[in-house]
Design a protein around this motif. Structure first.
Motif, short mmCIF file in Angstrom:
data_model
loop_
_atom_site.label_atom_id
_atom_site.label_comp_id
_atom_site.label_asym_id
_atom_site.label_seq_id
_atom_site.Cartn_x
_atom_site.Cartn_y
_atom_site.Cartn_z
N ASP A 168 5.32 -4.27 -9.66
CA ASP A 168 6.25 -4.76 -8.66
C ASP A 168 6.62 -6.18 -9.11
OD1 ASP A 168 7.48 -5.77 -6.39
OD2 ASP A 168 5.89 -5.15 -5.02
N LEU A 169 7.88 -6.53 -9.05
CA LEU A 169 8.28 -7.86 -9.48
C LEU A 169 8.33 -8.87 -8.33
CD1 LEU A 169 10.97 -7.00 -12.16
CD2 LEU A 169 8.56 -7.60 -12.49
N GLY A 170 7.86 -8.47 -7.17
CA GLY A 170 7.76 -9.38 -6.03
C GLY A 170 6.34 -9.37 -5.52
N LEU A 171 5.50 -10.20 -6.11
CA LEU A 171 4.07 -10.25 -5.77
C LEU A 171 3.75 -11.54 -5.02
CD1 LEU A 171 2.78 -9.10 -9.25
CD2 LEU A 171 2.81 -7.73 -7.15
N PRO A 172 2.60 -11.60 -4.35
CA PRO A 172 2.23 -12.82 -3.64
C PRO A 172 2.07 -14.03 -4.56
CG PRO A 172 0.82 -10.99 -2.97
CD PRO A 172 1.65 -10.52 -4.12
N ASP A 173 1.66 -13.80 -5.81
CA ASP A 173 1.41 -14.93 -6.71
C ASP A 173 2.35 -15.00 -7.90
OD1 ASP A 173 0.26 -12.66 -7.84
OD2 ASP A 173 -1.47 -13.73 -8.65
N SER A 174 3.41 -14.19 -7.91
CA SER A 174 4.38 -14.23 -8.99
C SER A 174 5.60 -13.40 -8.61
CB SER A 174 3.77 -13.68 -10.29
OG SER A 174 4.69 -13.76 -11.35
N THR A 175 6.76 -13.78 -9.15
CA THR A 175 7.96 -13.01 -8.86
C THR A 175 8.83 -12.87 -10.11
OG1 THR A 175 9.19 -14.97 -8.17
CG2 THR A 175 8.09 -13.71 -6.43
N GLY A 176 9.62 -11.84 -10.11
CA GLY A 176 10.64 -11.64 -11.12
C GLY A 176 10.16 -11.58 -12.55
N LEU A 177 10.97 -12.13 -13.41
CA LEU A 177 10.71 -12.09 -14.84
C LEU A 177 9.40 -12.78 -15.23
CD1 LEU A 177 11.82 -11.13 -17.52
CD2 LEU A 177 13.16 -13.21 -17.66
N ALA A 189 0.82 -1.22 0.00
CA ALA A 189 0.00 0.00 0.00
C ALA A 189 0.85 1.26 0.00
CB ALA A 189 -0.95 -0.01 1.19
N GLY A 190 1.97 1.25 0.71
CA GLY A 190 2.85 2.42 0.74
C GLY A 190 3.45 2.73 -0.62
N ASP A 191 3.87 1.68 -1.33
CA ASP A 191 4.41 1.87 -2.68
C ASP A 191 3.34 2.41 -3.63
OD1 ASP A 191 6.84 0.93 -1.77
OD2 ASP A 191 6.62 -1.05 -2.67
N ALA A 192 2.14 1.89 -3.49
CA ALA A 192 1.03 2.36 -4.34
C ALA A 192 0.74 3.83 -4.07
CB ALA A 192 -0.21 1.51 -4.10
N ARG A 193 0.73 4.21 -2.80
CA ARG A 193 0.48 5.60 -2.43
C ARG A 193 1.58 6.51 -2.99
NH1 ARG A 193 -0.92 4.42 2.15
NH2 ARG A 193 1.10 4.36 3.18
N LEU A 194 2.83 6.07 -2.91
CA LEU A 194 3.94 6.84 -3.45
C LEU A 194 3.80 7.05 -4.96
CD1 LEU A 194 6.73 8.15 -2.98
CD2 LEU A 194 7.73 5.89 -3.37
N ALA A 195 3.45 6.00 -5.69
CA ALA A 195 3.26 6.12 -7.14
C ALA A 195 2.12 7.06 -7.48
CB ALA A 195 3.01 4.74 -7.75
N ARG A 196 1.01 6.93 -6.77
CA ARG A 196 -0.13 7.82 -7.03
C ARG A 196 0.22 9.28 -6.73
NH1 ARG A 196 -5.22 5.53 -7.79
NH2 ARG A 196 -5.37 3.32 -7.34
N THR A 197 0.92 9.51 -5.63
CA THR A 197 1.31 10.86 -5.24
C THR A 197 2.24 11.48 -6.28
OG1 THR A 197 1.03 10.35 -2.90
CG2 THR A 197 2.41 12.25 -3.44
N THR A 212 -5.43 2.46 -12.10
CA THR A 212 -6.16 1.33 -11.52
C THR A 212 -5.15 0.46 -10.81
OG1 THR A 212 -7.77 1.35 -13.33
CG2 THR A 212 -7.61 -0.68 -12.03
N ARG A 213 -5.39 0.18 -9.54
CA ARG A 213 -4.44 -0.62 -8.77
C ARG A 213 -5.00 -2.02 -8.51
NH1 ARG A 213 -3.33 -0.68 -2.50
NH2 ARG A 213 -1.72 -2.29 -2.49
N VAL A 214 -4.13 -3.00 -8.68
CA VAL A 214 -4.42 -4.39 -8.28
C VAL A 214 -3.22 -4.90 -7.51
CG1 VAL A 214 -6.04 -4.90 -10.16
CG2 VAL A 214 -3.61 -5.31 -10.49
N GLU A 215 -3.43 -5.94 -6.69
CA GLU A 215 -2.37 -6.43 -5.81
C GLU A 215 -1.78 -7.78 -6.22
OE1 GLU A 215 -3.63 -6.37 -1.76
OE2 GLU A 215 -4.31 -4.29 -1.90
N ARG A 216 -2.43 -8.45 -7.16
CA ARG A 216 -1.97 -9.79 -7.55
C ARG A 216 -1.91 -9.89 -9.07
NH1 ARG A 216 -2.22 -13.22 -3.36
NH2 ARG A 216 -2.42 -15.06 -4.64
N LEU A 217 -0.99 -10.71 -9.55
CA LEU A 217 -0.86 -10.92 -10.99
C LEU A 217 -2.16 -11.44 -11.59
CD1 LEU A 217 0.74 -10.98 -13.62
CD2 LEU A 217 1.57 -13.25 -12.96
N ALA A 218 -2.80 -12.38 -10.91
CA ALA A 218 -4.06 -12.95 -11.43
C ALA A 218 -5.10 -11.85 -11.65
CB ALA A 218 -4.59 -14.01 -10.47
#
Length: 76
Positions: free
Chosen positions: A59-68, A15-23, A36-42
């Motif tokens: 973000d490349l470090g998500l709960p349901d996916s990472t990296g490349l 949430a902090g990263d999302a707020r920073l990007a929006r600001t 539009t914000r979503v929290e998961r790759l799915a």
């Protein structure tokens, strides 16, 4: 005439990263972005399948996916 805002899909679980990007977007380009914000790759893939976005900021470090794998899934 009002220009159509740039449609940005913000894929970030923190949430902090999302707020920073929006600001940052609001300060430097007010009203030029529709974010539009979503929290998961799915969720991102579902939104991409049903809506048009001009770009994805992710973000490349998500709960349901990472990296490349995240970038590859979005590009597919």
């Amino acid at each position: 005439m009002t220009a159509t805002p740039f449609r940005l899909l913000l894929l970030v679980d923190n949430a902090g990263d999302a707020r920073l990007a929006r600001t940052a977007h609001a300060e430097h380009a007010p009203a030029e972005f529709a974010i539009t914000r979503v929290e998961r790759l799915a969720d991102a893939l579902a939104r991409i399948a049903s809506e048009h976005f001009d770009a994805v900021l992710c973000d490349l470090g998500l709960p349901d996916s990472t990296g490349l794998a995240t970038a590859q899934a979005i590009a597919a």
